[in-house]
Write an enzyme that holds these catalytic residues in place. Structure first.
Site, PDB file in Angstrom:
ATOM      1  N   ASN A 126      40.938  31.185  45.288  1.00 44.61           N
ATOM      2  CA  ASN A 126      40.881  32.625  45.563  1.00 44.61           C
ATOM      3  C   ASN A 126      39.458  32.980  45.960  1.00 44.61           C
ATOM      4  O   ASN A 126      38.509  32.282  45.599  1.00 44.61           O
ATOM      5  CB  ASN A 126      41.274  33.409  44.309  1.00 44.61           C
ATOM      6  CG  ASN A 126      41.292  34.909  44.540  1.00 44.61           C
ATOM      7  OD1 ASN A 126      41.748  35.383  45.595  1.00 44.61           O
ATOM      8  ND2 ASN A 126      40.775  35.676  43.598  1.00 44.61           N
ATOM      9  N   HIS A 128      36.766  36.218  45.706  1.00 46.31           N
ATOM     10  CA  HIS A 128      36.590  37.485  44.984  1.00 46.31           C
ATOM     11  C   HIS A 128      35.256  38.103  45.391  1.00 46.31           C
ATOM     12  O   HIS A 128      34.243  37.403  45.460  1.00 46.31           O
ATOM     13  CB  HIS A 128      36.635  37.218  43.472  1.00 46.31           C
ATOM     14  CG  HIS A 128      36.527  38.460  42.669  1.00 46.31           C
ATOM     15  ND1 HIS A 128      37.587  39.345  42.540  1.00 46.31           N
ATOM     16  CD2 HIS A 128      35.487  39.003  41.986  1.00 46.31           C
ATOM     17  CE1 HIS A 128      37.202  40.365  41.788  1.00 46.31           C
ATOM     18  NE2 HIS A 128      35.937  40.184  41.450  1.00 46.31           N
ATOM     19  N   SER A 155      32.530  35.095  45.548  1.00 44.02           N
ATOM     20  CA  SER A 155      32.759  33.799  44.899  1.00 44.02           C
ATOM     21  C   SER A 155      34.100  33.223  45.325  1.00 44.02           C
ATOM     22  O   SER A 155      35.102  33.950  45.376  1.00 44.02           O
ATOM     23  CB  SER A 155      32.817  33.953  43.371  1.00 44.02           C
ATOM     24  OG  SER A 155      31.731  34.692  42.865  1.00 44.02           O
ATOM     25  N   ASP A 164      40.595  36.376  37.839  1.00 48.47           N
ATOM     26  CA  ASP A 164      39.251  36.193  38.422  1.00 48.47           C
ATOM     27  C   ASP A 164      38.344  35.388  37.490  1.00 48.47           C
ATOM     28  O   ASP A 164      37.116  35.534  37.527  1.00 48.47           O
ATOM     29  CB  ASP A 164      38.583  37.551  38.745  1.00 48.47           C
ATOM     30  CG  ASP A 164      39.407  38.376  39.721  1.00 48.47           C
ATOM     31  OD1 ASP A 164      40.043  37.777  40.621  1.00 48.47           O
ATOM     32  OD2 ASP A 164      39.431  39.610  39.588  1.00 48.47           O
TER      33      ASP A 164
HETATM   34  C1  GRF Z   1      38.310  40.409  50.218  1.00 48.86           C
HETATM   35  O1  GRF Z   1      37.300  41.303  49.897  1.00 48.86           O
HETATM   36  C2  GRF Z   1      38.480  39.394  49.136  1.00 48.86           C
HETATM   37  O2  GRF Z   1      37.288  39.111  48.462  1.00 48.86           O
HETATM   38  C3  GRF Z   1      39.455  40.043  48.205  1.00 48.86           C
HETATM   39  O3  GRF Z   1      40.326  40.749  49.056  1.00 48.86           O
HETATM   40  C4  GRF Z   1      39.673  41.083  50.266  1.00 48.86           C
HETATM   41  C5  GRF Z   1      40.525  40.575  51.385  1.00 48.86           C
HETATM   42  O4  GRF Z   1      40.025  40.973  52.627  1.00 48.86           O
HETATM   43  N1  GRF Z   1      40.122  39.078  47.384  1.00 48.86           N
HETATM   44  P1  GRF Z   1      40.720  40.426  53.945  1.00 48.86           P
HETATM   45  O5  GRF Z   1      42.181  40.828  53.875  1.00 48.86           O
HETATM   46  O6  GRF Z   1      40.537  38.955  53.995  1.00 48.86           O
HETATM   47  O7  GRF Z   1      40.017  41.143  55.066  1.00 48.86           O
END
Ligand code: GRF
Length: 246
Positions: A126, A128, A155, A164
């Protein structure tokens, strides 16, 4: 033509490249991280192939990104299931149909069940938008600004049952400048996400990045809790950012 390839051809046998690692990406929205992965794949730098993109939201723009890249785009709307367990059970089935080596969460806005997390344990990443363990959950940029921190970031981590909370593989830092807004911070963090997520995916597919027990390892060495860190300066240089503005 060599003898081996001639006989292969005559038998109608086309060996699958043993190195074709399979990636399934889960999204709920814009899919800019998905796009970063697609771009690397297009340049043969991802170390694998995104074989499907699955969204729980029917009009997620990321689905269009997938279709534009010729990738199987699947919608599995969560509203059609009675419970989180039922949804995740269906999602497991759809994912497994694609036989992934790696499941990539890229803005997949769902709390995952224990069963789901366990099914893909050690092969699910994932991203974050914070320097974990700081600011788990939502609204990370606003929280960072409210706290007046001078450093923020993103991260990539292995997904475990703790939200997370799984072992971090890579982080990228950003300096929080004077006059920074939530929007400007978000933009800078996003740019860093697009840098580090493809790197983490590639390292995983190459077998360099692993989850061993509760610890992320890189080339067999345990990583510190915050993983490998890309500094603000290194990221800014990669991204051609104006350092005077940070
Ligand atoms: C990102 O900020 C990521 O860190 C979080 O969700 C958002 C996804 O953005 N998990 P995108 O859809 O890839 O533009």
């Amino acid at each position: 033509m060599s003898e081996t390839s001639l006989s292969d051809t005559l038998n109608g046998f086309t060996p699958e490249p043993s190195s074709a690692r399979r990636i399934v990406v889960l999204i709920s929205g814009n899919g800019s991280n998905l796009q970063a992965l697609i771009d690397e794949q297009t340049h043969d730098r991802l170390g694998g192939e995104i074989v499907a993109v699955i969204s729980n939201v029917a009009d997620a723009y990321g689905l269009q990104r997938a279709r534009d890249a010729g990738i199987d785009a699947v919608v599995l709307p969560h509203g059609e299931y009675d419970s989180r367990e039922a949804y995740d059970g269906a999602l497991i089935k759809v994912i497994e149909r694609h036989e992934p080596d790696l499941v990539v969460l890229a803005g997949f806005m769902r709390i995952l069940t224990q069963r789901f997390v366990q099914r893909f344990h050690g092969r699910m990443l994932n991203i974050h938008p914070s320097l974990l363990p700081a600011y788990r959950g939502l609204n990370t940029h606003a929280k960072a600004l409210a706290d007046g921190v001078t450093e923020h970031g993103c991260s990539v981590h292995f997904v475990t049952e703790e939200l997370d909370g799984g072992p971090v593989a890579i982080q990228a830092a950003v300096e929080v400048g004077a006059g920074e807004t939530e929007a400007s911070l978000k933009e800078k963090v996003h740019a860093r996400e697009h840098l580090i997520y493809p790197i983490a995916v590639k390292w995983f597919l190459e077998g360099r990045l692993r989850l061993e027990g509760e610890v992320a390892t890189f080339d067999g060495m345990p990583l510190p809790p915050q993983g490998l860190r890309m500094s603000h300066a290194d990221a800014a240089e990669e991204l051609d950012e104006d350092l005077g503005n940070s």
